[in-house]
Write a protein that holds these residues in place. Structure first.
Motif, PDB file in Angstrom:
ATOM      1  N   UNK A   1       0.840  -1.198   0.000  1.00 58.13           N
ATOM      2  CA  UNK A   1       0.000   0.000   0.000  1.00 58.13           C
ATOM      3  C   UNK A   1       0.879   1.253   0.000  1.00 58.13           C
ATOM      4  N   UNK A   2       0.245   2.368  -0.327  1.00 52.51           N
ATOM      5  CA  UNK A   2       0.979   3.642  -0.411  1.00 52.51           C
ATOM      6  C   UNK A   2       0.656   4.567   0.740  1.00 52.51           C
ATOM      7  N   UNK A   3      -0.484   4.344   1.406  1.00 52.53           N
ATOM      8  CA  UNK A   3      -0.948   5.359   2.357  1.00 52.53           C
ATOM      9  C   UNK A   3      -1.821   4.738   3.439  1.00 52.53           C
ATOM     10  N   UNK A   4      -1.738   5.322   4.646  1.00 51.03           N
ATOM     11  CA  UNK A   4      -2.665   5.023   5.730  1.00 51.03           C
ATOM     12  C   UNK A   4      -3.508   6.257   5.990  1.00 51.03           C
TER      13      UNK A   4
ATOM     14  N   UNK B   1       1.241   7.803  12.645  1.00 51.75           N
ATOM     15  CA  UNK B   1       2.191   8.527  11.787  1.00 51.75           C
ATOM     16  C   UNK B   1       3.575   7.888  11.879  1.00 51.75           C
ATOM     17  N   UNK B   2       3.983   7.531  13.103  1.00 51.87           N
ATOM     18  CA  UNK B   2       5.293   6.909  13.281  1.00 51.87           C
ATOM     19  C   UNK B   2       5.349   5.546  12.593  1.00 51.87           C
ATOM     20  N   UNK B   3       4.275   4.777  12.700  1.00 54.71           N
ATOM     21  CA  UNK B   3       4.207   3.477  12.048  1.00 54.71           C
ATOM     22  C   UNK B   3       4.318   3.632  10.536  1.00 54.71           C
TER      23      UNK B   3
ATOM     24  N   UNK C   1       7.495   3.450   5.434  1.00 54.66           N
ATOM     25  CA  UNK C   1       7.657   4.288   4.237  1.00 54.66           C
ATOM     26  C   UNK C   1       6.329   4.533   3.532  1.00 54.66           C
ATOM     27  N   UNK C   2       5.299   4.828   4.334  1.00 54.47           N
ATOM     28  CA  UNK C   2       3.970   5.109   3.800  1.00 54.47           C
ATOM     29  C   UNK C   2       3.590   6.552   4.076  1.00 54.47           C
ATOM     30  N   UNK C   3       2.727   7.096   3.203  1.00 56.42           N
ATOM     31  CA  UNK C   3       2.157   8.417   3.444  1.00 56.42           C
ATOM     32  C   UNK C   3       1.012   8.295   4.443  1.00 56.42           C
TER      33      UNK C   3
ATOM     34  N   UNK D   1       1.106  13.857   6.234  1.00 61.44           N
ATOM     35  CA  UNK D   1       1.352  14.317   4.867  1.00 61.44           C
ATOM     36  C   UNK D   1       0.183  15.087   4.266  1.00 61.44           C
ATOM     37  N   UNK D   2      -1.044  14.583   4.484  1.00 55.74           N
ATOM     38  CA  UNK D   2      -2.216  15.190   3.856  1.00 55.74           C
ATOM     39  C   UNK D   2      -3.372  15.190   4.838  1.00 55.74           C
TER      40      UNK D   2
END
Length: 700
Positions: A616-619, A643-645, A650-652, A673-674
């Motif tokens: 995956x790219x994002x949480x 956020x730390x996880x 290496x995920x947004x 990030x967003x």
């Protein structure tokens, strides 16, 4: 027995030797009549005319020899004893004579032994005659039994102690198609049973010898053509002196036709002739069994009895005839059968009605089943070239134990409810208990209207912008489904999304959302809003589809949207349900260039071992943790942990539900990030969102 005067034929050329023999016999008390011959012709004539009781012969004569005489006796009258009386024979000749059939030999130098030799020969001949007669009688009996065994109408088979076939009669050959030569010496289970039944049949055979009475054994035997014949065997066994089984004798009757007749009678008694469904009698039995099982096992949940009256069949019968009406009812039964679970019962209840009996966990499930029934029965029927034939249906339902404690009581209550539905112009479905009707009616009405909403294009998409905390620019939008009801206005997603999940409508709706969002994303790109990511939610049912990748590929190809601009959001619970399969699906989507995001992260159960393997790219931090992040230390700790996880993997990270400046600042300070939420923009209709995006594009 020997006559009072013994008739003796002597083959001898010396009259003195004949007299000496007579002398010894008479002296021993044997009354005899002696007839002497010297030539072969005389010998043959004496055999037929004189018919001696015993024959004495010299071993060698000038014109005839004793061995030739012995051979003639063996051919013409083998039961007549023959003794050699000779001067010299020698041991070798004597042994040869005995092998040829002579009873004994006496040397002329020891004629005193002749009387005893004659007595023994006559006694042995007499015993041989008795034995021969017994053997003939036994053989005749064997032949009779064999003839009976081979010609009887019953199937006959003889097995040895190891189950090998020793005899197989004509009736068995006719029934099975096998000849005796084809099965002889083979173990019967290897011939007459399929591979999966060989071991059970063999194990059963090993216990046959334990039966104290003839064993009745029924089984289905394979013929040479692969047909199964039902055969009833009566089996007993022969024992040796120690009691061990030597052979098994099996007599069988082919009861295949009887069994088929029984099955036909059973079917006519328990099944409807037209549809093949259980009839009212079998329905009642199964319902009673279901009630008994629930009581015995104390199963949680309810037994639902649903009656479906197909009133439209009467109109079809009156307008198109009986045959077309029956064809339509058969088609209705097929459609209803397609809805049945493995432990449910569908039966023909009346001339134009069907009954369902099923086990449900809650009454809400009954409403969903009823809606499925309405949906399949409302589809047009095509009978004998007539298109657009419709069968109107009315449905009544009752539940155990609420509405009755017996099968008859429940069926009667369901019938009352069905007739109540027939009399109701507005409602096609009624519970026997009136208090439940309003709740179920509302749910059914909502499900029906949702189906119509898909067809009438009442579903629309709103879009909520997503902002980068680094640049402050709009980097994406999330497509959010809305229902614009013509009477109720905008229906909350909390009301209809769960309903769409339960009814399965979420799959076609989800595909429509995906295609519409991709098309809109492409239009915005063409307007100059470059690099904008279109985020689309996938339901758990969509994610479980085998053709999900194909659906996504078609949506991208048909819209022309770059795959890197599509972001699919998966709920945490759906992705963790079958992690290994989820990884395969995700990898397939990633290979197409699609971005993947875990939605509502933190609200489900995550296995970090799997999460680190998810491509995956994002949480997305769920709004429940963002709402009080400025005032609740626990929510702040959770947000920081997510956020730390994400950073370690290496995920947004995107925070949703950001509505205040304070929430915005906390997220920015902690490296998110967003963000998306009312602080920047509420979800916007397509035209409003277009203006919003174009304004921010110009401003940047």
């Amino acid at each position: 027995m020997r006559r009072s005067t013994l008739k003796i034929l002597i083959v001898e050329d010396d009259p003195d030797d004949v007299e000496l023999s007579r002398y010894e016999l008479v002296r021993a008390g044997i009354a005899c009549d002696i007839y002497q011959v010297e030539t072969e012709d005389a010998f043959l004539d004496a055999l037929s005319r004189y018919q001696p009781d015993i024959i004495l012969g010299d071993f060698s004569l000038p014109n005839f020899d004793g061995m030739s005489a012995l051979q003639i006796v063996q051919q013409i009258t083998p039961s007549t004893p023959f003794l050699f009386v000779s001067g010299t024979m020698g041991e070798e000749r004597a042994i040869k004579a005995l092998k040829q059939g002579a009873y004994d030999y006496v040397l002329k130098s020891n004629l005193a032994r002749l009387p005893s030799a004659v007595e023994r020969a006559l006694q042995e001949a007499h015993q041989n005659q008795i034995r021969h007669k017994m053997e003939q009688a036994l053989q005749a009996e064997r032949n009779l039994l064999s003839a009976i065994f081979d010609t009887t109408g019953a199937l006959g088979m003889m097995l040895d102690k190891d189950g090998r076939i020793m005899r197989f009669n004509q009736a068995a050959e006719r029934t099975t198609g096998y000849t005796f030569s084809q099965v002889q010496g083979k173990q019967f289970w290897d011939v007459f049973f399929p591979t999966e039944e060989v071991e059970p049949v063999r194990n059963h055979f090993l216990h046959w010898h334990l039966q104290s009475q003839p064993l009745q054994y029924q089984s289905r035997w394979l013929t040479t053509g692969g047909e199964r014949r039902e055969i009833l065997w009566l089996t007993t066994f022969l024992q040796d002196d120690s009691g061990l089984a030597l052979n098994f004798i099996c007599s069988g009757i082919d009861i295949t036709q009887w069994r088929q007749a029984e099955d036909r009678v059973h079917r006519l008694s328990n099944y409807d002739v037209l549809t093949g469904l259980p009839n009212r009698s079998l329905l009642r039995d199964r319902l009673e069994q279901g009630i008994t099982r629930v009581e015995r096992e104390q199963r949680p949940g309810l037994i639902a009895v649903i009656l479906v009256g197909v009133r439209g069949a009467i109109a079809v019968r009156e307008s198109l005839g009986l045959q077309l009406s029956e064809d339509a009812l058969v088609e209705a039964s097929r459609r209803l059968s397609g809805l049945m679970q493995h432990d449910a019962t569908l039966a023909r209840f009346g001339d134009t009605s069907f009954a369902m009996v099923l086990h449900v966990q809650a009454q809400d499930q009954i409403a969903m089943v009823v809606q499925e029934i309405i949906d399949v029965l409302d589809l047009p029927y095509h009978v004998d070239g007539h298109e657009g034939v419709y069968l109107e249906s009315s449905i009544g339902a009752t539940v155990y134990p609420n509405d009755g404690d017996s099968g008859d009581a429940l069926l009667q209550a369901a019938e009352v409810a069905m007739h109540r539905a027939m009399d109701n112009v507005l409602e096609r479905f009624q519970f026997y208990t009136p208090s439940l009707n309003s709740q179920v009616s509302h749910r059914l009405q909502m499900a029906s209207q949702l189906r119509q909403a898909v067809q009438k294009h009442e579903l629309i998409l709103h879009y909520q912008p997503q902002v980068s905390l680094d640049s402050g620019k709009i980097v994406g939008v999330e497509a959010l489904l809305r229902w614009q009801h013509p009477e109720k206005g905008m229906v909350s997603p909390l009301q209809f999304i769960p309903l769409a999940e339960e009814t399965g409508l979420i799959v076609p709706i989800g595909e429509w959302v995906l295609r519409t969002a991709c098309e809109q994303g492409k239009r915005w790109h063409d307007m100059g809003v470059h690099g904008l990511t279109m985020a689309v939610n996938l339901s758990a049912k969509q994610f479980a589809l085998n053709n999900l990748a194909t659906v996504v590929r078609h949506a991208l190809d048909d819209s022309g949207l770059d795959s890197h601009c599509l972001e699919l959001e998966l709920t945490e619970s759906a992705s963790m349900e079958t992690p290994e399969k989820s990884i395969e699906v995700m990898q397939l989507l990633k290979s197409m260039g699609v971005r993947l995001s875990i939605d509502d992260f933190g609200t489900g159960y995550s296995n970090l071992n799997y999460l680190k393997r998810f491509p995956v790219d994002q949480l997305k931090i769920d709004r429940s943790f963002v709402q009080d992040v400025t005032s609740d230390a626990d929510d702040l700790a959770i947000a920081r942990a997510v956020i730390a996880l994400a950073r370690s993997l290496h995920l947004e990270v995107l925070a949703e539900g950001v509505e205040t400046l304070g929430q915005y600042n906390v997220m920015k300070e902690n490296g998110c990030d967003k963000v998306q939420g009312y602080y920047f923009s509420k979800p916007l209709a397509v035209d409003d969102c277009t203006r919003f995006l174009l304004e921010h594009t110009k401003a940047s």
